[in-house]
Write a protein that holds these residues in place. Sequence first.
Motif, short mmCIF file in Angstrom:
data_model
loop_
_atom_site.label_atom_id
_atom_site.label_comp_id
_atom_site.label_asym_id
_atom_site.label_seq_id
_atom_site.Cartn_x
_atom_site.Cartn_y
_atom_site.Cartn_z
N GLU A 76 -10.62 10.78 7.18
CA GLU A 76 -11.55 11.82 6.70
C GLU A 76 -12.96 11.27 6.58
O GLU A 76 -13.93 11.88 7.02
CB GLU A 76 -11.08 12.36 5.34
CG GLU A 76 -9.81 13.17 5.44
CD GLU A 76 -9.19 13.50 4.07
OE1 GLU A 76 -8.55 14.56 3.96
OE2 GLU A 76 -9.31 12.68 3.13
N ARG A 77 -13.07 10.09 5.99
CA ARG A 77 -14.40 9.49 5.84
C ARG A 77 -15.01 9.21 7.21
O ARG A 77 -16.18 9.50 7.46
CB ARG A 77 -14.34 8.18 5.03
CG ARG A 77 -13.87 8.37 3.60
CD ARG A 77 -14.21 7.16 2.74
NE ARG A 77 -13.75 5.90 3.26
CZ ARG A 77 -12.57 5.35 3.06
NH1 ARG A 77 -11.67 5.99 2.31
NH2 ARG A 77 -12.24 4.18 3.56
N GLY A 78 -14.16 8.68 8.11
CA GLY A 78 -14.64 8.35 9.46
C GLY A 78 -15.14 9.59 10.18
O GLY A 78 -16.15 9.54 10.90
N TRP A 79 -14.44 10.72 9.98
CA TRP A 79 -14.87 11.96 10.65
C TRP A 79 -16.25 12.38 10.13
O TRP A 79 -17.11 12.77 10.92
CB TRP A 79 -13.83 13.08 10.42
CG TRP A 79 -14.25 14.33 11.13
CD1 TRP A 79 -14.05 14.62 12.44
CD2 TRP A 79 -14.98 15.44 10.58
NE1 TRP A 79 -14.62 15.83 12.75
CE2 TRP A 79 -15.20 16.36 11.63
CE3 TRP A 79 -15.48 15.72 9.31
CZ2 TRP A 79 -15.89 17.56 11.44
CZ3 TRP A 79 -16.17 16.91 9.13
CH2 TRP A 79 -16.36 17.82 10.18
N ILE A 80 -16.45 12.26 8.83
CA ILE A 80 -17.76 12.65 8.28
C ILE A 80 -18.84 11.69 8.78
O ILE A 80 -19.90 12.12 9.23
CB ILE A 80 -17.73 12.69 6.73
CG1 ILE A 80 -16.80 13.80 6.26
CG2 ILE A 80 -19.14 12.89 6.15
CD1 ILE A 80 -16.55 13.85 4.77
N TYR A 81 -18.56 10.37 8.74
CA TYR A 81 -19.59 9.41 9.19
C TYR A 81 -19.96 9.67 10.65
O TYR A 81 -21.14 9.72 11.00
CB TYR A 81 -19.10 7.96 9.06
CG TYR A 81 -18.77 7.52 7.63
CD1 TYR A 81 -19.55 7.95 6.56
CD2 TYR A 81 -17.73 6.65 7.36
CE1 TYR A 81 -19.26 7.55 5.26
CE2 TYR A 81 -17.44 6.23 6.06
CZ TYR A 81 -18.20 6.69 5.02
OH TYR A 81 -17.92 6.28 3.74
N ALA A 82 -18.93 9.84 11.50
CA ALA A 82 -19.22 10.03 12.94
C ALA A 82 -19.94 11.35 13.17
O ALA A 82 -20.88 11.42 13.96
CB ALA A 82 -17.91 9.98 13.73
N SER A 83 -19.52 12.41 12.45
CA SER A 83 -20.19 13.72 12.62
C SER A 83 -21.64 13.63 12.19
O SER A 83 -22.53 14.18 12.85
CB SER A 83 -19.48 14.80 11.80
OG SER A 83 -18.13 14.87 12.17
N ALA A 84 -21.88 12.93 11.06
CA ALA A 84 -23.25 12.84 10.54
C ALA A 84 -24.15 12.04 11.48
O ALA A 84 -25.35 12.28 11.55
CB ALA A 84 -23.24 12.18 9.16
#
Length: 518
Positions: A76-84
Motif C-alpha cells: 500500500e505504501r509503495g503504491w502511494i509512493y510510486a503514484s505520487a
Amino acid sequence: MSQILNTIPSPPWWAWIFLFLFLVAIWDIFIQKKHTIKHNFPVVGHLRYWLESIGPEMRQYFVANNREELPFNRIERGWIYASAKKENNYEGFGSDRDLYAHQHIFVKNRMMGFVVPEGHPNAIDPYFLPCAKVMGQHNNRRKPFRPSSIVNVSAMSFGSLSAAAVEAMNKGVKKAGAYHNTGEGGLSPYHKHGGDIVFHFGTGYFGVRTPDGNFSMEKMKKLVEDNPSIKAIEIKLSQGAKPGKGGVLPGAKITPELAEIRGVEVGKDVLSPATHKAFSNVTELVAFIEEIAEVTGLPVGIKGAIGKLDQWEELADLMLETGKGPDFITVDGGEGGTGAAPPSFADHVSLPWVYGFSSLYRVFLNRKLTDRIVFIGSGKLGFPAKAAMAFAMGVDCINVAREAMMSIGCIQAQACHNNTCPTGIATQSKWLQKGINIPLKSDRLAQYFSTFRKEFLEITHAAGYEHPSQFTMDDVQVNVDDNDLNKSLASTYGYNKAKVPFTSVQDLKDCSYLGGKN
Ligand SMILES: Cc1cc2nc3c(=O)[nH]c(=O)nc-3n(C[C@H](O)[C@H](O)[C@H](O)COP(=O)(O)O)c2cc1C
C-alpha cells in the motif's frame, strides 16, 4: 615535572574503551536505580533497550512481509509512493493477495466497459473526477460548493503537522483541484496558498474561540469574510481514533505563532473538552449548524465516528421534521489515524469504517434523506478499489489523511505523538521540517490525487459506469465467511444505496458551484 610525566607510558587505545565500560558498569550497578535489567546485567543490559528502540525499523526493513504491516503495509505504501512520483505503480506476475481471505472485496466488471466518447471531459482530462453532489444545495445555502475532486485532504491541524507539511499539502490540493480540511488547529498562514479550504473545528474552537474557550460567532463570520478560500465548515463531533476523548495542549508547546492562529494564550495549557459547549443535544446541534450557515452562507457539515445510533436517528428525524440539518456528514472509521491517542481508544472505541458507515447510511436511507447530504468517508480509503467499495456503499467523496502524508514522504515511523517525526511532517522541530522540499512535495500530493482519480475512473469504466456515484451495492462483492463464501455488499450490509441524481460529467464540469477555481 613534565619530564616525569613523559616517562609514564600512555595507555593503549583499548584501555580507554575498557575504562569507559567500567564506568558504565559502575553507573548501572551502583548509581542508576530505575532499570533492573541494567543493574543485573551491567553494560550488556543496554543492548536490550537499544535493540528494542530500533526494533520497529528493523522489522519494517528486513522482517515484515509485503502485506503484513499495519496501519499500511509495504504494498500500500509503495503504491502511494510510486503514484505520487508518477513512477511505475504496477505489480508483476499477478496478485500477491489471498483473494479468498475474509473481507476481501471484488468490484464486478462489465462484459463491455464504459467507452469514453470523443469530446467527453475525461477524454480531455483523464484526472477530472468531481463530486456528483453539491454541498448546501438542498438547504439553499448562499454559497453552495461542489468539490472538484472526489479525493481530498482530511482534517489534520497545523500543530500536529509541521508548517512545511501543511504548506506542501495546500499547494498540492490547489494543483489537484481538491480541498484541504484544516483540522482542529485553526486556519494557519500555511493553509492560505490557494487551495479550497474546509474549515474544521472541535471542542477547543481553535481559531474561532472566545478568551474563555467558548465558540465565537463573530470570529467565525470574520474568518470566512477574510478568507474566500473557505468553501465549507465542518464541526467535529468525534474522530475514529479517539471518539469522545478530550485533550490538553501543553503550554510549553504554545509558541506565539500557534497562540495567534488558535486564539489562545502563549505558554498556558489549553484544554479541549471531551464534549462541545456550544450545544448539548441534537436539537441544539441543528440550531448551531443553521446559525453558522446563515451567518457565513457556507455549507456546514459534521464529522463523527460511529458507535451508538440513537442520536443519529434523532438527528435524521429532526431533519425530516424541520427540513434543516447538516449539508454533509463525514464518517470516520475506528481505524482512522491521529496525531496522538491512547491505544485503548484507537484500538477499541467506535466501529471500523464499513460497519460504522453502513449503519449510519441506513439511518438516513430509511427516511429518504440521502439526497440532502453529501456523505464523506475517511479511514484508509485512499486506494481506488477501496474507494469503489465506499462509493458503492453511499459515499460521495473521500478524505485521506495518512495517505496524503505518505504522498509527501511519510515513512510510517509512527512518531507523530512525540515530535520526532524523521520526515519533518508531523513535528514542530524546525530542523526536521527543513528537509521538506515544498514545491516538490506539493507536486507529489497533486500527482497522488491525479493518479488515484485516473485509476478510480478506470475501475469505474471497467464496471460500465461513467462516474463512481453510479456504483451500487450489487457491484461489489465481499468475502464474508466459510458458509456464505462471497456475497454482494447489499446482502452483507442489508441495504442498497439511494440513486445519486447524476446526469453527466459534462454537467458537473459546467456547474457554477464547482470548486478548485481560487
Ligand atoms: C496527524 C493527524 C492529525 C489528525 N488531526 C485530526 C483533527 O484535527 N481532527 C479530526 O477530526 N481528525 C484528525 N485526524 C484524523 C483524520 O482526519 C482522518 O479522519 C483519519 O486519519 C482517517 O483517515 P486516513 O485513514 O486516511 O488517515 C488526524 C489524523 C492524523 C494522522
